[in-house]
Design a protein around this motif. Sequence first.
Motif, mmCIF file in Angstrom:
data_model
loop_
_atom_site.group_PDB
_atom_site.id
_atom_site.type_symbol
_atom_site.label_atom_id
_atom_site.label_comp_id
_atom_site.label_asym_id
_atom_site.label_seq_id
_atom_site.Cartn_x
_atom_site.Cartn_y
_atom_site.Cartn_z
ATOM 1 N N THR A 159 30.837 64.399 25.949
ATOM 2 C CA THR A 159 29.932 65.459 25.500
ATOM 3 C C THR A 159 28.913 65.778 26.583
ATOM 4 O O THR A 159 28.699 65.005 27.525
ATOM 5 C CB THR A 159 29.185 65.030 24.226
ATOM 6 O OG1 THR A 159 28.402 63.858 24.524
ATOM 7 C CG2 THR A 159 30.145 64.723 23.094
ATOM 8 N N ARG B 139 27.502 68.758 22.954
ATOM 9 C CA ARG B 139 28.689 69.611 22.839
ATOM 10 C C ARG B 139 29.896 68.864 23.391
ATOM 11 O O ARG B 139 29.888 68.416 24.540
ATOM 12 C CB ARG B 139 28.483 70.915 23.595
ATOM 13 C CG ARG B 139 29.725 71.800 23.617
ATOM 14 C CD ARG B 139 29.463 73.122 24.285
ATOM 15 N NE ARG B 139 28.527 73.921 23.495
ATOM 16 C CZ ARG B 139 28.144 75.149 23.833
ATOM 17 N NH1 ARG B 139 28.581 75.693 24.951
ATOM 18 N NH2 ARG B 139 27.311 75.812 23.074
ATOM 19 N N LYS B 140 30.958 68.748 22.573
ATOM 20 C CA LYS B 140 32.177 68.074 23.008
ATOM 21 C C LYS B 140 32.920 68.943 24.020
ATOM 22 O O LYS B 140 33.020 70.167 23.854
ATOM 23 C CB LYS B 140 33.067 67.759 21.812
ATOM 24 C CG LYS B 140 32.462 66.730 20.866
ATOM 25 C CD LYS B 140 33.410 66.393 19.727
ATOM 26 C CE LYS B 140 32.793 65.326 18.818
ATOM 27 N NZ LYS B 140 33.707 64.969 17.712
ATOM 28 N N SER C 192 37.667 72.243 21.842
ATOM 29 C CA SER C 192 36.726 73.267 21.371
ATOM 30 C C SER C 192 36.302 74.211 22.491
ATOM 31 O O SER C 192 35.778 75.293 22.215
ATOM 32 C CB SER C 192 35.494 72.598 20.762
ATOM 33 O OG SER C 192 34.839 71.772 21.713
ATOM 34 N N GLN C 193 36.520 73.798 23.749
ATOM 35 C CA GLN C 193 36.174 74.655 24.875
ATOM 36 C C GLN C 193 37.393 75.402 25.420
ATOM 37 O O GLN C 193 37.318 76.010 26.494
ATOM 38 C CB GLN C 193 35.546 73.814 25.996
ATOM 39 C CG GLN C 193 34.332 73.016 25.578
ATOM 40 C CD GLN C 193 33.231 73.883 25.000
ATOM 41 O OE1 GLN C 193 32.877 74.908 25.588
ATOM 42 N NE2 GLN C 193 32.705 73.492 23.859
#
Length: 678
Positions: A131, A135-136, A141-142
């Motif tokens: 992270t 934010r991972k 998720s990106q």
Amino acid sequence: MTRINTNVSSLVAQNRLASSNQDLQQSLTRLSTGLRINRASDNPAGLLAGETLRSEITGLTKAISSTTRASQIISTVDSALGQVSNLLNDVRGLVVEAANTGGISNDEIAANQLQIDSSLEAINRISQSTTFQGRKLLDGSQDFVSNLSDVPSVADYSLDQANLGATGSLDVEVNVSAAAEKANVSVDGGAFDPPLNGDAVATSKLETNTYYHPVLNNSGIRITGDFDAVEFVDDGSFNSIPTASISAGVLTLRYDSYDQLHPIGLSASRIDSLPGIEAEYEGGYLENTQQTGGVTPVHAGLEVRRSDGGDISIAYTDSGDAATTATFDEQTSTVTVALGTDETKKGFVDIAQVINDLPTLSDGADLSAQVIDSDGNEVSGPSQRLNLVADDFNTNITNFVPKLKGNLVYELKGSGGSETFQFSAGTTVEQVAEAVNLVGESTGVVANTEGGLSFASETYGGDALIAIDVIEESDGGTFESSLSSARSVGSDIQATINGLTAGGSGNNLSLNTSMLDLAITVKDGSDSNFSFSVLGGGATFQLGPDATSAQRASLGIGSVSTGKLGGASGRLYELGSGQSKSLTNDVHGAAKIIDEVINKVAGTRGRLGAFQSTTLESNLVSLNEARANLQEADSSIRDADFAQESANLTRAQILVQSGTNVLSLANQNPRNVLSLLG
């Protein structure tokens, strides 16, 4: 002229003193603030230019901060991917070690599997725990969101960068003009004996030294033994008893005349009396062997083919019923003929008809059967019954197997390496193919006998290679002259993406522009056009002073979980205990997967590193230089020149002091009028 109502000299002195005071105040302000422009009235045009520059400087400052932050995020991702790479390399070592089944025990393999399971868990943990400010980064998720996974012809893909603009989406159209091809070399059927005709054929026929002598009433004599050929001779001796002899491998049966009648049993007994020869007759003993003009002995056989060229075999059983029947097992591709007890209904012609009456197979193929001679030509005429039980008949089944005409030595070179093969005359086409396929992993070439003998590279594209160098071939061999070419190279896929020519390598397409950076792997040899949409997602970084799409970079950072990492061979999780590619189930498949995953992770690190070094770091240098230049320009407009302002201050101070003295003198002038009155 002397006046007392209006002191012009005083007025002039006051004005000059006011101007000097204003200059003094301006110099003091500039020196105290360090700015040449402190209010709009100081320099309206300069103020306008300075404010514009200050706005640009502010944007550049934030862009520098954003770029620095992006570089820190990429460094965090790279550090985590470095740990993933280390784990993957450890897994690869364990897989390679487990392939040494002759050198390590089952317990050691089980221990290696436990280590692999632990490494897979660690990779999943890294995927979830990496992270930056909460934010991972490596859980997917990106990554970009698209419907590319729904395209049937796509095997794998990677969306690295995309400029989605104000709409937040991007439509992509891929037009394939030419599919990727393997390297291919085919061998003409003339290199083998009998020649390959592109069909897979199973032939039920009597052995080479077994003949049928057809006679009247569809009877005949079956002759087997140690001989090469049979001939029946009309010697015109008018001897009512036939004679048999064998010389130089040729068995000869002599009749006094073809037009005379001879009991079939008598002819068979004469042949059977020869050493090493057996003769059986069909029909009654007294049935006659009258030959109307003479009939050549038939080397008979039953040939069965599939209309699609598929493999096929024949088996015989005794049914116990009167009728002869046939069935086909699609699982084993075997025609089974159940021979009946009715001797008049189980000749080759009869069996062929039974097979021809079988229904169409489930895959649409049909079976066809015909009676053939030793040259493979169709035979018409006598039924050629077989007074044999099924076990006897099965021993005489011979498959139609083409063989090399001469001794052969050749070197086969592929993209993976080269091997030298040596075959003797009579080697079957299946044996040639099997030898090539046994070392297929080291050469990158596979052989196929479907539709004839051919060699194909395992991979597609311009790097795929097949080169056949015939080192030696004996007289009579035609393998070298039967090659379609001595060297063949594959071809890469050719396509456009949104009208731009894409890079092609094998089945892989790639495009790298300011709008889109992606890599797509289509299924082997696919030439299908397709389209998809990038619907959002990605990690977007602001790299410029203006909040426009042209000054942003969107980067896709995919998940490194074991369920997502993989390629065309499978996913990384399949290497876990109990999965299809575990060390005990498929160690070779595990090796392929781990190699693909290592390459993919290395490619991701390389891509992110290139983005960091060429995009972020160069952008940071450019932004700093631009900000310095703008600050210099702003300083030249807004900042005060202390040397000049100090001189102006001194001048203003002197003028104020002198102006004050002059004003004092000017104010004394009206007093001189009093002396006139006294």
